[in-house]
Write an enzyme that holds these catalytic residues in place. Structure first.
Site, mmCIF file in Angstrom:
data_model
loop_
_atom_site.group_PDB
_atom_site.id
_atom_site.type_symbol
_atom_site.label_atom_id
_atom_site.label_comp_id
_atom_site.label_asym_id
_atom_site.label_seq_id
_atom_site.Cartn_x
_atom_site.Cartn_y
_atom_site.Cartn_z
ATOM 1 C CE1 TYR A 148 -4.382 -2.507 4.779
ATOM 2 C CE2 TYR A 148 -3.520 -0.095 4.236
ATOM 3 C CZ TYR A 148 -4.061 -1.467 3.612
ATOM 4 O OH TYR A 148 -3.986 -1.558 2.410
ATOM 5 C CB SER A 153 -0.888 -0.125 1.187
ATOM 6 O OG SER A 153 -1.465 1.466 1.478
#
Length: 249
Positions: free
Chosen positions: A155, A141
């Site tokens: 995350y 990401s």
């Protein structure tokens, strides 16, 4: 090099299903696994009807069941006669502000996105070493590049770990026979991002997946996708003071 047999984890929806559709359109054989077997069966029927020349093997897999990962990978490889590329895609986006009373949510994120990814990586590398070559793709990401406040803290940490593992492997195999690619997507429409409060520069699933697949096919070592506007934004994100990262959270 054309990788004809591609295994994708977390393939029942979102980016995983999108990549499966894109690779199927290129005539690739697919090994798809996820927790929701009914979704995989539906996707298999769709792909084989649209592209009758390809083979699609599906299997139920919870990547947190570490003992099942090598068994499922091996079974799918047997069905297709081998695997040339493994896309470590399965992940979750749950999380909570650190210290706010829900450590289980952050623990689940780290276990699924990082620890389970490690097991998939170990399994894929063992397969590729036996086969003599292969392409390992890690879906990370843009948040791997910077910690952010709020519910995405765990995350971001999990994806930083994934990108770091990819960098270590690129150093381990600088000239093959195993190629390693780390993909760092920006915000792309999917089931995961539908639950996110952030819509900053969100792109539609088709656009995002097309950029991901193009980078994977080029077998770049590390790619931020879509390149515009996320490549310059990531460079900015890396140098922003922590207090200014909230818009990305």
């Amino acid at each position: 090099m054309t990788r004809r047999r591609i295994l994708i984890t977390g393939a029942s929806s979102g980016l995983g299903a999108g990549m499966a559709r894109a690779f199927a359109a290129k005539g690739r054989d697919l090994a798809l696994c996820a927790r929701r077997l009914d979704r995989l069966d539906e996707l298999k029927a769709e792909l084989t009807e649209s592209h009758p020349g390809i083979r699609v093997a599906v299997a139920e897999l919870d990547v947190n069941d570490h003992e099942q990962v090598p068994k499922v990978f091996a079974a799918l490889a047997d069905e297709l006669g081998g695997i040339d590329r493994v896309v470590v895609n399965a992940g979750i986006g749950k999380g909570w502000t650190l210290g706010d009373g829900k450590p289980w949510a952050n623990k689940a994120t780290l276990e699924t996105n990082l620890v389970a990814a490690l097991i998939q990586i170990e399994t894929a590398l063992e397969m590729f070493k036996k086969a003599g070559s292969g392409h390992l793709v890690l879906i990370s990401s843009v948040l791997a590049n910077k910690g952010v406040p709020g519910v995405k803290a765990a995350y971001a940490a999990s994806k930083a770990g994934v990108s770091s593992l990819g960098e270590s492997l690129r150093a381990e195999y600088p000239s093959g026979p195993i190629a390693v690619t780390v993909i760092e997507p920006g915000y792309i429409e999917s089931e995961m991002t539908a639950k996110s409060n952030s819509t900053l520069l969100m792109v539609d699933n088709d656009t995002g997946v097309a950029a991901m697949v193009a980078a994977i096919e080029r077998e770049r070592g590390r790619a931020v996708v879509p390149t515009w506007p996320w490549a310059p934004l990531v460079r900015l994100l890396r140098v922003l003071p922590p207090r200014l990262t909230k818009p990305f959270a």
